[in-house]
Every structure is written in structure tokens, then in C-alpha cells.
Design an enzyme around this catalytic site. Structure first.
Site, short mmCIF file in Angstrom:
data_model
loop_
_atom_site.label_atom_id
_atom_site.label_comp_id
_atom_site.label_asym_id
_atom_site.label_seq_id
_atom_site.Cartn_x
_atom_site.Cartn_y
_atom_site.Cartn_z
N ASN A 1 0.86 -1.19 0.00
CA ASN A 1 0.00 0.00 0.00
C ASN A 1 0.89 1.23 0.00
O ASN A 1 1.54 1.53 1.00
CB ASN A 1 -0.91 -0.02 1.24
CG ASN A 1 -1.74 1.25 1.37
OD1 ASN A 1 -1.90 2.00 0.42
ND2 ASN A 1 -2.29 1.48 2.55
N LYS B 1 -0.05 4.29 -0.17
CA LYS B 1 -0.69 5.43 0.51
C LYS B 1 -0.54 6.69 -0.34
O LYS B 1 -0.63 6.61 -1.56
CB LYS B 1 -0.13 5.57 1.92
CG LYS B 1 -0.23 4.28 2.74
CD LYS B 1 0.13 4.46 4.17
CE LYS B 1 0.03 3.13 4.90
NZ LYS B 1 0.23 3.26 6.37
N HIS C 1 -9.43 0.87 5.11
CA HIS C 1 -8.15 1.05 5.78
C HIS C 1 -8.35 2.01 6.96
O HIS C 1 -9.14 2.94 6.89
CB HIS C 1 -7.11 1.62 4.82
CG HIS C 1 -5.72 1.59 5.36
ND1 HIS C 1 -5.26 2.55 6.23
CD2 HIS C 1 -4.70 0.72 5.16
CE1 HIS C 1 -3.99 2.27 6.54
NE2 HIS C 1 -3.64 1.17 5.91
N GLU D 1 -6.76 4.40 8.08
CA GLU D 1 -6.55 5.82 7.79
C GLU D 1 -7.77 6.43 7.12
O GLU D 1 -8.06 7.61 7.30
CB GLU D 1 -5.28 5.98 6.94
CG GLU D 1 -4.03 5.65 7.74
CD GLU D 1 -2.82 5.31 6.91
OE1 GLU D 1 -1.79 4.94 7.49
OE2 GLU D 1 -2.90 5.40 5.66
N GLU E 1 -5.05 -5.12 10.60
CA GLU E 1 -4.02 -4.11 10.85
C GLU E 1 -4.32 -3.39 12.17
O GLU E 1 -5.18 -2.50 12.21
CB GLU E 1 -3.99 -3.08 9.72
CG GLU E 1 -3.42 -3.58 8.43
CD GLU E 1 -2.98 -2.44 7.53
OE1 GLU E 1 -1.82 -2.43 7.12
OE2 GLU E 1 -3.78 -1.53 7.28
N GLY F 1 2.86 2.04 10.69
CA GLY F 1 3.86 3.09 10.52
C GLY F 1 4.59 3.49 11.78
O GLY F 1 5.34 4.47 11.78
N SER G 1 3.66 -2.33 10.23
CA SER G 1 5.12 -2.34 10.39
C SER G 1 5.75 -3.66 9.97
O SER G 1 6.68 -4.15 10.59
CB SER G 1 5.51 -2.00 11.84
OG SER G 1 5.09 -0.68 12.17
N GLY H 1 5.23 1.14 4.31
CA GLY H 1 6.46 1.79 3.89
C GLY H 1 7.44 0.89 3.17
O GLY H 1 8.12 1.33 2.23
#
Length: 249
Positions: free
Chosen positions: A12, A14, A95, A97, A165, A171, A210, A232
Site C-alpha cells: 500500500n 498510501k 483502511h 486511515e 491491521e 507506521g 510495520s 512503507g
């Protein structure tokens, strides 16, 4: 891992990614995923060009979100049909976020999952608890609420993937213990079986939060963890492919 289920390593990006980053996608497409399936979800601005960059590759492409409607007066939104037209085969919905930044409810997430199916996409439905819920001992009760609220009863292993998640692990560099992840994924499988019957035994359950090359081997060996949703570490081909290589053969 769950015997008989092909693992999925999903990335992802983002709100990251410009034309200059398409080379990383091409490198991923040229890499080896072993027995796993690879998927990269990129911003809508890159999907069409990413599809071109990955022509002939087995790496799948996904969108990061979609609207519930096929078209209409929804300025700034992107429909599932638009994502499919641009080359996507999957889309992330729910998600954390999106749930936090845009106030998306379980009902909205379920509606988006149905929109994904309508367009012929696989929905990757995200669930997970916040730090406050974890510290309050509410993890399993949160999952018990999110699953029937976010996963439509028509979900199948062919059209849906569920990604766990923990919000507090995204993150942050923090990950739950192996015992915590084992408990959560076992609970998710049980709740999905209540909702979907035997179909739940075939559904892929991803862990996200992570995930990186250094912990991928341990995470991907956990019972009922059928792959990973990577943030990431999916921005660089070398990291993403190293995570894929950690999948048990």
C-alpha cells in the site's frame, strides 16, 4: 500460513508515488514472488501508468479506495469501475486511515466492498483496533463488531481478502507479539466462519502493521496469517521482494 491457501503479499503506497517511482514498480514486476501472489496498491494518479509499466508481469495492481457508486456527482472520488478501467484487479477498503481521517463506518466499508465486486475487483477489507481499544482489552470485541459490519454476507474467498491491521502498529515500528497476532487471526477466522460458513476456511487473512524484511519470516509463519499488507516497505522493490521471499514454501 493456512495449508492450501496461496499467500498474498500486498503493498500500500498510501499518498506516495510520482512518475519517477514507476521504476520501482517495474523492478518489483521483474522480481520473484515464489509461491505467493504479489499486489501493489498505488494512488489513482499512477494506476494507468503503473499498468503499462507492469505489462507482462504477474504483479497485480490495486487501488487504495473507491466510492460506493459507479458514477455521479461525487467530486474528487473514484469509482471501482474507474479503477478497473485503469488496470486494477483489487482495491483496499476500510483502511484505518480512511476510517479515521474520513470517518468511514463499517456500513460504508461494506458498501465499498460490494462496489468492488460490482466492478469485478477483489476487495481487500481492512479491520483492526486502536491503541486505546487494545489497552482496554477490547481487541477481540472490536473485531467481532467490525467483521459482520464490514464484510458483506456474500463475500467469498475469490472476491474478498481480509487484512488485520492494528491501528497502533501502522507506521510506528511497533508490532504485536506472535501470541497477540495468533489470537487475533484465529478469532477473525472463527468470526468469518460464523458469517460465511465453510467459505471462511479458504479466505486469505493478511497481517499488516510495520511489516518489514527483518520481521517478515516470523510474521508469515504464524497460524492463519496468509500474507501481509505492507506499507512503507512496499515503496522499494528490494524490501518488498525480500518480504515476499520470506513466505514459507
Amino acid at each position: 500460513m493456512t495449508p492450501g491457501i496461496r499467500p498474498l503479499i500486498a503493498g500500500n503506497w498510501k499518498m506516495n508515488g510520482l512518475s519517477a517511482d514507476l521504476g520501482e514498480l517495474a523492478a518489483m514486476g521483474e522480481g520473484a514472488f515464489g509461491g505467493a501472489e504479489g499486489l501493489i496498491c498505488v494512488p489513482a494518479t499512477l494506476l494507468s501508468r503503473a499498468s503499462d509499466a507492469l505489462a507482462g508481469s504477474k504483479l497485480r495492481l490495486g487501488g487504495e479506495d473507491c466510492h460506493g457508486a459507479a458514477s455521479g456527482a461525487h467530486t474528487g472520488d473514484v469509482s471501482a469501475e474507474m479503477l478497473a478501467d485503469a488496470g486494477a484487479s483489487h482495491v483496499l477498503v476500510g483502511h484505518s486511515e480512511r476510517r479515521t481521517d474520513h470517518g468511514e463506518s463499517d456500513a460504508v466499508v461494506a458498501d465499498k466492498a460490494k462496489a468492488a465486486w460490482r466492478a469485478g475487483l477483489t476487495a481487500v477489507i481492512c479491520i483492526g483496533e486502536t491503541k486505546e481499544e487494545r489497552e482496554g482489552g477490547k481487541t477481540l470485541s472490536v473485531l467481532s463488531s467490525q467483521i459482520p459490519g464490514s464484510v458483506p454476507a456474500e463475500a467469498t474467498a475469490a472476491n474478498t481478502v481480509v487484512a488485520y491491521e492494528p491501528v497502533w502498529a501502522i507506521g510506528t515500528g511497533l508490532t504485536p507479539t506472535v501470541e497477540d497476532i495468533t489470537e487475533a487471526h484465529r478469532h477473525i477466522r472463527t468470526e468469518l466462519k460464523t458469517l460465511l460458513g465453510d467459505e471462511a476456511d479458504k479466505m486469505r487473512l493478511l497481517y499488516g502493521g510495520s511489516v518489514k524484511p527483518g520481521n517478515a519470516t516470523e510474521l508469515l509463519s504464524i497460524e492463519n496469517v496468509d500474507g501481509a499488507l505492507v506499507g512503507g516497505a512496499s515503496l522499494k522493490a528490494v524490501d518488498f521482494l525480500a518480504i515476499a521471499a520470506a513466505c514459507p514454501s
